[in-house]
Design a protein around this motif. Structure first.
Motif, PDB file in Angstrom:
ATOM      1  N   TYR A   1      50.756  40.073  38.007  1.00 34.57           N
ATOM      2  CA  TYR A   1      49.558  39.244  38.106  1.00 34.57           C
ATOM      3  C   TYR A   1      48.620  39.650  36.981  1.00 34.57           C
ATOM      4  O   TYR A   1      48.149  40.785  36.950  1.00 34.57           O
TER       5      TYR A   1
ATOM      6  N   ASP B   1      43.506  36.253  38.437  1.00 33.92           N
ATOM      7  CA  ASP B   1      43.446  35.345  39.573  1.00 33.92           C
ATOM      8  C   ASP B   1      42.781  34.058  39.093  1.00 33.92           C
ATOM      9  O   ASP B   1      41.605  34.064  38.713  1.00 33.92           O
TER      10      ASP B   1
ATOM     11  N   ARG C   1      43.837  40.449  40.872  1.00 36.30           N
ATOM     12  CA  ARG C   1      44.936  41.260  41.382  1.00 36.30           C
ATOM     13  C   ARG C   1      45.549  42.044  40.242  1.00 36.30           C
ATOM     14  O   ARG C   1      45.704  41.544  39.139  1.00 36.30           O
TER      15      ARG C   1
ATOM     16  N   SER D   1      48.445  44.041  38.079  1.00 36.41           N
ATOM     17  CA  SER D   1      49.839  43.817  37.755  1.00 36.41           C
ATOM     18  C   SER D   1      50.648  45.047  38.151  1.00 36.41           C
ATOM     19  O   SER D   1      50.427  46.138  37.627  1.00 36.41           O
TER      20      SER D   1
END
Length: 237
Positions: free
Chosen positions: A91, A94, A109, A111
């Motif tokens: 990620y 967001d 979020r 990674s």
């Protein structure tokens, strides 16, 4: 059998550190760790230390690929991981819209791919070597689109892209290609990143020639950066 020697150049201009990857002795002077291997037929033997999320006869340490907290910083000379990193979510940000009432966007979020690479970097000695293999999504897409495949062969490609999904761990979250992998390796403090055809170590997914159409594995050798200044800024995709 010829001994495979992996030269690791030390950071203090002393003689290169050399790890004997084919030795069966635990006293090689090098700590070599394989991250991710639950199939005993493809796992390393002594002097390698095997870490995997799934307990097996070959697993020394049962832990997530992003948690090597049992290993001290700057203690590992060679870290090998084949077709494991894709099992972690990536990620970058967001992109959800702000909450209609508060106007606040959800928390970004992290990674897990980057968390794992940073953790591997932490345990590597300065100039320690990372050998990393991941599925090459570009090679898989090329074979899927351009080659004459049976229905069963197409299903194999789908499983390689998305994982076998036969347990909670065998799911693939991230697809890798050269530019993307170089970006995140640079961001997580790896240098001298280069592509290789094979590592010459294990008969695992890194050596897979799919249906005779060529390798579908992106095999990378990199070193832990000693000088972390002027590193390339990570571009968010």
């Amino acid at each position: 059998e010829e001994i495979q020697m992996i030269p690791l150049q030390s950071s203090n201009n002393s003689l290169p550190i050399t790890c004997d990857t084919s030795s069966t002795s635990s006293s090689t002077g090098c700590l070599m760790v394989q991250v991710g291997c639950s199939d005993p037929s493809q796992c390393a033997r002594l002097p390698w230390m095997v870490l995997d999320a799934v307990a097996s006869l070959s697993t020394w340490i049962q832990s997530s690929a992003k948690d090597l907290s049992m290993l001290p910083s700057s203690s590992v000379h060679l870290l090998y991981s084949s077709h494991t990193l894709e099992h972690l979510p990536h990620y970058t940000r967001d992109i959800s819209l702000p909450n209609a009432t508060t106007g606040v966007k959800p928390t970004t979020r992290r990674s897990e791919v980057i968390d794992a690479l940073l953790e591997w970097n932490r345990v590597l000695v300065p100039d320690g070597q990372l050998m990393l293999a991941v599925p090459n999504i570009e090679a898989l897409a090329t074979i899927l689109i351009q080659k004459p495949l049976s229905r069963a062969e197409k299903l194999v490609i789908m499983h390689i892209i998305y994982g076998g999904q036969d347990d909670q761990y065998n799911v693939h979250w991230t697809g890798f290609y050269w530019d993307f992998l170089v970006d995140i390796l640079t961001y997580t403090h790896y240098c001298e990143i280069r592509k290789v055809d094979t590592f010459g170590l294990f008969e695992d997914a890194s050596t897979l020639d799919l249906f005779g159409y060529g390798s579908i594995s992106l095999n990378i050798v990199a070193k832990k950066c000693v000088n972390k200044s002027n590193l390339k800024k990570y571009e968010v995709y």
